[in-house]
Design a protein around this motif. Structure first.
Motif, PDB file in Angstrom:
ATOM      1  N   VAL A   1       0.625  -1.255   0.089  1.00  0.00           N
ATOM      2  CA  VAL A   1      -0.124  -0.028   0.050  1.00  0.00           C
ATOM      3  C   VAL A   1       0.871   0.942  -0.048  1.00  0.00           C
ATOM      4  N   PHE A   2       2.026   1.343   0.833  1.00  0.00           N
ATOM      5  CA  PHE A   2       2.805   2.347   0.804  1.00  0.00           C
ATOM      6  C   PHE A   2       3.433   2.598  -0.662  1.00  0.00           C
ATOM      7  N   ASN A   3       3.852   1.516  -1.311  1.00  0.00           N
ATOM      8  CA  ASN A   3       4.557   1.756  -2.512  1.00  0.00           C
ATOM      9  C   ASN A   3       3.533   2.270  -3.727  1.00  0.00           C
ATOM     10  N   LYS A   4       2.537   1.542  -3.523  1.00  0.00           N
ATOM     11  CA  LYS A   4       1.320   1.955  -4.508  1.00  0.00           C
ATOM     12  C   LYS A   4       0.813   3.611  -4.252  1.00  0.00           C
ATOM     13  N   GLY A   5       0.893   3.894  -2.982  1.00  0.00           N
ATOM     14  CA  GLY A   5       0.190   5.100  -2.546  1.00  0.00           C
ATOM     15  C   GLY A   5       1.505   6.150  -3.064  1.00  0.00           C
TER      16      GLY A   5
ATOM     17  N   LYS B   1       3.032  10.679  -7.246  1.00  0.00           N
ATOM     18  CA  LYS B   1       3.828  10.902  -8.062  1.00  0.00           C
ATOM     19  C   LYS B   1       2.743  11.416  -9.391  1.00  0.00           C
ATOM     20  N   ALA B   2       2.006  10.563  -9.709  1.00  0.00           N
ATOM     21  CA  ALA B   2       1.415  10.564 -10.930  1.00  0.00           C
ATOM     22  C   ALA B   2       0.089  11.785 -10.849  1.00  0.00           C
ATOM     23  N   THR B   3      -0.353  11.936  -9.720  1.00  0.00           N
ATOM     24  CA  THR B   3      -1.327  12.898  -9.601  1.00  0.00           C
ATOM     25  C   THR B   3      -0.970  14.281  -8.951  1.00  0.00           C
ATOM     26  N   GLU B   4       0.353  14.556  -8.912  1.00  0.00           N
ATOM     27  CA  GLU B   4       0.955  15.779  -8.422  1.00  0.00           C
ATOM     28  C   GLU B   4       0.516  15.894  -7.008  1.00  0.00           C
ATOM     29  N   ASN B   5       0.560  14.913  -6.238  1.00  0.00           N
ATOM     30  CA  ASN B   5       0.231  14.891  -4.575  1.00  0.00           C
ATOM     31  C   ASN B   5      -1.204  15.153  -4.616  1.00  0.00           C
ATOM     32  N   ALA B   6      -2.051  14.854  -5.302  1.00  0.00           N
ATOM     33  CA  ALA B   6      -3.496  14.892  -5.207  1.00  0.00           C
ATOM     34  C   ALA B   6      -3.789  13.870  -4.278  1.00  0.00           C
ATOM     35  N   PHE B   7      -3.148  12.671  -4.352  1.00  0.00           N
ATOM     36  CA  PHE B   7      -3.225  11.594  -3.360  1.00  0.00           C
ATOM     37  C   PHE B   7      -2.007  11.378  -2.410  1.00  0.00           C
ATOM     38  N   ASP B   8      -2.393  11.380  -1.244  1.00  0.00           N
ATOM     39  CA  ASP B   8      -1.318  11.652  -0.056  1.00  0.00           C
ATOM     40  C   ASP B   8      -1.598  10.981   1.018  1.00  0.00           C
ATOM     41  N   MET B   9      -1.035   9.768   1.435  1.00  0.00           N
ATOM     42  CA  MET B   9      -1.599   9.188   2.628  1.00  0.00           C
ATOM     43  C   MET B   9      -1.309   9.773   3.924  1.00  0.00           C
ATOM     44  N   THR B  10      -0.535  11.005   4.159  1.00  0.00           N
ATOM     45  CA  THR B  10      -0.156  11.447   5.247  1.00  0.00           C
ATOM     46  C   THR B  10      -1.005  12.505   5.479  1.00  0.00           C
ATOM     47  N   VAL B  11      -2.249  12.429   4.908  1.00  0.00           N
ATOM     48  CA  VAL B  11      -3.474  13.360   5.017  1.00  0.00           C
ATOM     49  C   VAL B  11      -4.085  13.317   6.144  1.00  0.00           C
TER      50      VAL B  11
END
Length: 344
Positions: A103-107, A112-122
């Motif tokens: 999950v960490f690697n996929k996240g 990177k692919a979404t310009e940090n729109a996806f970020d698990m540290t949210v």
């Protein structure tokens, strides 16, 4: 003249019996593995409902529940003994398992692919706005700004199977990817039993392989973003046929609250610290696996329609279906060409 046919027939019959016995003792043929019996399991997990259907001559529900319980001890923020909870609490003795690492690697990849729109540290921001695993706080600009100091996927690293944080206050929220991954994990379990036809649905996220009991791709509904009196009516907007893919939907019409007469959506932009405000109501994504679909669906709800379409059009592995509001407050739909081919 002697009749030689009877001995010959006897030999042939004996040979057939021997061959049949061999296969009975040593395993079924590929054709006889197809039982035609579809098991159906359902229940609750991770605070939501699941439905699972698979072609097999035994009910595997107990094995499935056991696997989901193991998964809960890996990636549930609501389980104080889970791996992710121990990482969030800076437990130096925590041992990362394969599921957390995947999950960490996929996240990280999708960040990177979404310009940090996806970020698990949210996670701290999600908690602040009242959509996480801690009690809602009184939101102020000062609090948002202070939390933004330790939000960002660039503030953590995976080194020698351990999470290294730049700031101990960094916390993970895997809710936007873990449910999709759970579908894949249950699918992997079913495939370990040589099952070739199944559909796993957990809270609206789906992993599908092969065909249903009618021999056709799995028919999956896309919810219409209709909310009235605070209740999601679960009306169907469209239906697709899903084969050998993962599908996930994210929408701001399901989880929100009103503050000072203003609607506050549960999708928090990790780049700004605030809930998103745009015309996109829901994003349904199809990907090679459900974990990827889940993460991109959330990313698109952060990015909005225009930027999401750019990513879809540049990534041949993804297809998407977007429902958005027009300037005159009516709902409209736009989808990728690949999505049109599976639409019923």
């Amino acid at each position: 003249m002697r009749n030689n046919r009877k001995p010959l027939i006897a030999v042939i019959v004996f040979a057939l019996i021997f061959i049949a016995g061999y296969f009975f003792r040593n395993g079924k043929t590929e054709e006889t593995q197809k039982t035609g019996i579809y098991q159906r399991n359902e229940g609750t997990v991770f605070g939501t409902i699941y439905h699972i259907s698979y072609e097999y001559d035994e009910d595997l529900h107990e094995a499935i529940k056991k696997e989901m319980k193991k998964f809960d001890f890996s990636l549930s923020m609501f389980n104080s003994e889970s791996v992710i909870s121990k990482v969030n609490n800076n437990d130096s003795n925590v041992v990362l398992d394969e599921w957390f690492i995947n999950v960490f690697n996929k996240g990280t990849e999708i960040s990177k692919a979404t310009e940090n729109a996806f970020d698990m540290t949210v996670a701290p921001l999600v908690n602040l706005w009242g959509f996480g695993f801690k009690k809602k706080e009184n939101v102020t600009k000062e609090k948002v700004d202070s939390i933004m100091d330790f939000v960002g996927i660039d503030k953590i690293k995976l080194i020698d199977k351990k999470i290294v944080k730049d700031d101990p206050r960094v916390m993970f929220d895997a809710s936007a990817i873990a449910k999709g991954y759970a579908c894949d994990i249950v699918g992997n379990l079913l495939q370990s039993y040589k099952i070739k036809n199944f559909m796993v649905e957990i809270g609206g996220e789906v992993a599908a392989l092969g065909v249903n009991s009618k021999g056709k791709c799995w028919r999956i509904g896309i919810n219409k973003p209709v909310e009235a009196d605070g209740i999601d009516r679960n009306e169907i907007q469209d239906v697709i046929e899903l084969c050998n893919k993962g599908m996930a939907t994210s929408g701001n019409y399901r989880n929100f609250y009103y503050k000072d007469g203003k609607r506050v959506a549960h999708t928090i932009d990790p780049r700004t610290g605030y809930p998103v405000e745009h015309s996109l109501l829901s994003a349904t994504v199809i990907a090679p696996d459900c974990m990827t679909a889940d993460a991109y669906a959330t990313s698109f709800m952060v990015l909005g329609l225009e930027k999401s379409l750019e990513i879809i059009n540049s990534n041949p592995q993804l297809d998407a279906y977007f429902i958005y509001t027009t300037p005159n407050d009516s709902n409209a739909v736009v989808m990728s060409d690949g999505f049109k081919q599976i639409l019923q």
